[in-house]
Scaffold this motif. Structure first.
Motif, PDB file in Angstrom:
ATOM      1  N   LEU A 143       0.863  -1.169   0.000  1.00  0.00           N
ATOM      2  CA  LEU A 143       0.000   0.000   0.000  1.00  0.00           C
ATOM      3  C   LEU A 143       0.904   1.225   0.000  1.00  0.00           C
ATOM      4  CD1 LEU A 143      -2.850   1.334   0.417  1.00  0.00           C
ATOM      5  CD2 LEU A 143      -2.374   1.193   2.870  1.00  0.00           C
ATOM      6  N   MET A 144       0.670   2.165  -0.937  1.00  0.00           N
ATOM      7  CA  MET A 144       1.543   3.338  -1.059  1.00  0.00           C
ATOM      8  C   MET A 144       0.736   4.616  -1.181  1.00  0.00           C
ATOM      9  SD  MET A 144       4.672   2.240  -3.583  1.00  0.00           S
ATOM     10  CE  MET A 144       5.727   0.838  -3.207  1.00  0.00           C
ATOM     11  N   TRP A 145       1.358   5.712  -0.747  1.00  0.00           N
ATOM     12  CA  TRP A 145       0.795   7.045  -0.944  1.00  0.00           C
ATOM     13  C   TRP A 145       1.944   8.051  -0.922  1.00  0.00           C
ATOM     14  CZ3 TRP A 145       0.383   4.087   3.400  1.00  0.00           C
ATOM     15  CH2 TRP A 145       0.879   4.617   4.601  1.00  0.00           C
ATOM     16  N   HIS A 146       1.678   9.245  -1.428  1.00  0.00           N
ATOM     17  CA  HIS A 146       2.719  10.272  -1.505  1.00  0.00           C
ATOM     18  C   HIS A 146       2.989  10.843  -0.116  1.00  0.00           C
ATOM     19  CE1 HIS A 146       5.086  13.668  -2.888  1.00  0.00           C
ATOM     20  NE2 HIS A 146       5.045  13.183  -4.118  1.00  0.00           N
ATOM     21  N   ARG A 147       4.271  10.991   0.175  1.00  0.00           N
ATOM     22  CA  ARG A 147       4.679  11.480   1.498  1.00  0.00           C
ATOM     23  C   ARG A 147       4.146  12.888   1.775  1.00  0.00           C
ATOM     24  NH1 ARG A 147       8.521   9.317   4.569  1.00  0.00           N
ATOM     25  NH2 ARG A 147       9.288   8.084   2.812  1.00  0.00           N
ATOM     26  N   GLU A 148       4.005  13.713   0.754  1.00  0.00           N
ATOM     27  CA  GLU A 148       3.556  15.090   0.927  1.00  0.00           C
ATOM     28  C   GLU A 148       2.156  15.316   0.363  1.00  0.00           C
ATOM     29  OE1 GLU A 148       6.515  17.588  -0.766  1.00  0.00           O
ATOM     30  OE2 GLU A 148       8.087  16.991   0.647  1.00  0.00           O
ATOM     31  N   ALA A 149       1.380  14.249   0.247  1.00  0.00           N
ATOM     32  CA  ALA A 149       0.023  14.372  -0.297  1.00  0.00           C
ATOM     33  C   ALA A 149      -0.850  15.221   0.617  1.00  0.00           C
ATOM     34  CB  ALA A 149      -0.595  12.992  -0.476  1.00  0.00           C
ATOM     35  N   ARG A 150      -1.681  16.044   0.014  1.00  0.00           N
ATOM     36  CA  ARG A 150      -2.669  16.826   0.755  1.00  0.00           C
ATOM     37  C   ARG A 150      -4.022  16.170   0.536  1.00  0.00           C
ATOM     38  NH1 ARG A 150      -1.213  22.798  -1.297  1.00  0.00           N
ATOM     39  NH2 ARG A 150      -0.764  21.602  -3.203  1.00  0.00           N
ATOM     40  N   PHE A 151      -4.382  15.286   1.462  1.00  0.00           N
ATOM     41  CA  PHE A 151      -5.585  14.486   1.296  1.00  0.00           C
ATOM     42  C   PHE A 151      -6.846  15.302   1.561  1.00  0.00           C
ATOM     43  CE2 PHE A 151      -2.663  10.888   2.588  1.00  0.00           C
ATOM     44  CZ  PHE A 151      -2.607  10.328   1.325  1.00  0.00           C
ATOM     45  N   SER A 152      -7.876  15.004   0.792  1.00  0.00           N
ATOM     46  CA  SER A 152      -9.201  15.535   1.089  1.00  0.00           C
ATOM     47  C   SER A 152      -9.750  14.812   2.311  1.00  0.00           C
ATOM     48  CB  SER A 152     -10.133  15.317  -0.100  1.00  0.00           C
ATOM     49  OG  SER A 152     -10.379  13.927  -0.296  1.00  0.00           O
TER      50      SER A 152
END
Length: 355
Positions: A279-288
């Motif tokens: 499972l991956m996501w961006h370290r600096e993601a601005r999630f809704s």
């Protein structure tokens, strides 16, 4: 003169993103369903508006300039913010709503993941999803370019900008089809596979996400010719079942075909390699709000089901006390107006997985 942010056509930036990603004006045109002259004109207009050469290209060369690289990164950030605008507006309401974009490799069979989707939808029925299927490499690239909130893929290495967590562990084993000479034979030594014809995944290379399979073949001296190759598990399975040769596939995905007498397990009987789904996501993601809620829901679920059980067990296996704690942790009891039950759900059958 009016400032550039008042006069710039945002569609030019979107077109420029695709040109850089495809490294070709013609391929960008095909992806955008536009003519090649229209895409070339968009690039020319953007360069003229910014007063900078963004791409150096001729019949033999495609090179993004320093200015082009800067514009590309800023354009990706802008595109990510615009893509989340609708979700942010929806999430201003009291009830959690909005949209979550996911990037998956194909053919994921994971009872735990199926149950997470079922429970989350019961708790947050106003949240909608898009699931794009692609290769593991493209999942990572999509996350780096903010094209999705979360991704699930195989991974040899994780880029520094991404965060990775193991979702499930798959055991890959060798199998043959029922017309193969080895079908039905038991207690075989590994040596019998040394010169057998082989069906390979496209990413089954020393530098690919399925490198453990390639390393095992090299280490054990399995030198049979590769007679078929595909990036899709469904096609690898098809060629193996057709008797073309042996192939290495996730044991849990082909269990039904083994039980039905269509495939036969081969040595080593403990499996060739354990390969993780990440499972991956961006370290600096601005999630809704919707994306944050889903990620928190998933993290809490991961803590409730052990890694070794996730392929075959879902949230329905939780005890009553764990159910209550789980709902409290995720805020589901307060956010949902529907009855939430952790009874049995029918599992979903998938039949394909790409490297």
């Amino acid at each position: 003169m009016r400032p550039i942010h008042d006069t710039l056509d945002w569609n030019l930036l979107r077109t420029f993103i695709v040109i850089v990603q495809e490294e070709s004006v013609s391929r960008a045109a095909a992806r955008l369903y536009l003519s090649q002259p229209a895409v070339s004109l968009s690039l020319k207009l953007l360069e003229e508006r910014l007063g900078q050469r963004l791409i150096e290209r001729d019949s033999h060369r495609f090179c993004v300039t320093s200015a082009g690289k800067l514009v590309y990164q800023k354009a990706v950030d802008i595109y990510a913010n615009v893509a989340r605008l609708a979700s942010e507006v929806s999430n201003s309401q009291t009830e959690i709503s909005g949209h979550v974009s996911l990037l998956f490799i194909t053919g994921i069979q994971c009872r735990f993941l199926d149950s997470v989707f079922a429970r989350f939808h019961r708790c947050f029925p106003q949240v909608t999803f898009t699931i794009e299927q692609m290769s593991s490499y493209d999942v990572q690239q999509g996350l780096l370019q903010h094209q999705g909130a979360l991704g699930i893929c195989l991974a040899r290495q994780t880029p520094d900008q991404l965060v990775s967590q193991v979702l499930a562990r798959q055991n890959y084993r060798y199998f043959c089809g029922r017309t193969h000479p080895l079908f039905g034979q038991q207690n075989l030594p590994l040596e019998v596979l040394r010169n057998e014809r082989y069906i390979s995944f496209g990413s089954e290379q020393l530098d690919g996400v399925l490198s453990p399979l390639a390393m095992f073949r090299a280490r054990e001296g399995l030198q049979g010719p590769v007679v078929g190759q595909s990036s899709r598990l469904q096609e690898v399975q098809r060629m193996v079942m057709a008797g073309w040769g042996i192939g290495c596939m996730p044991e849990h995905i082909v269990r039904r075909e083994v039980e039905d007498g269509l495939l036969w397990p081969l040595p080593p009987y403990g499996g060739v390699a354990d390969i993780d789904l990440h499972l991956m996501w961006h370290r600096e993601a601005r999630f809704s709000a919707a994306e944050s809620t889903f990620l928190e829901f998933l993290h809490n679920a991961l803590a409730k089901v052990p890694l070794e059980d996730r392929l075959h067990r879902g949230l329905e296996s939780l005890k009553a006390s764990d159910e209550e704690a789980f709902l409290t942790d995720t805020g589901a009891s307060a956010a949902s107006t529907v009855e939430i039950s952790f009874g049995s759900d029918e599992p979903t059958d998938n039949d394909d997985q790409a490297g």
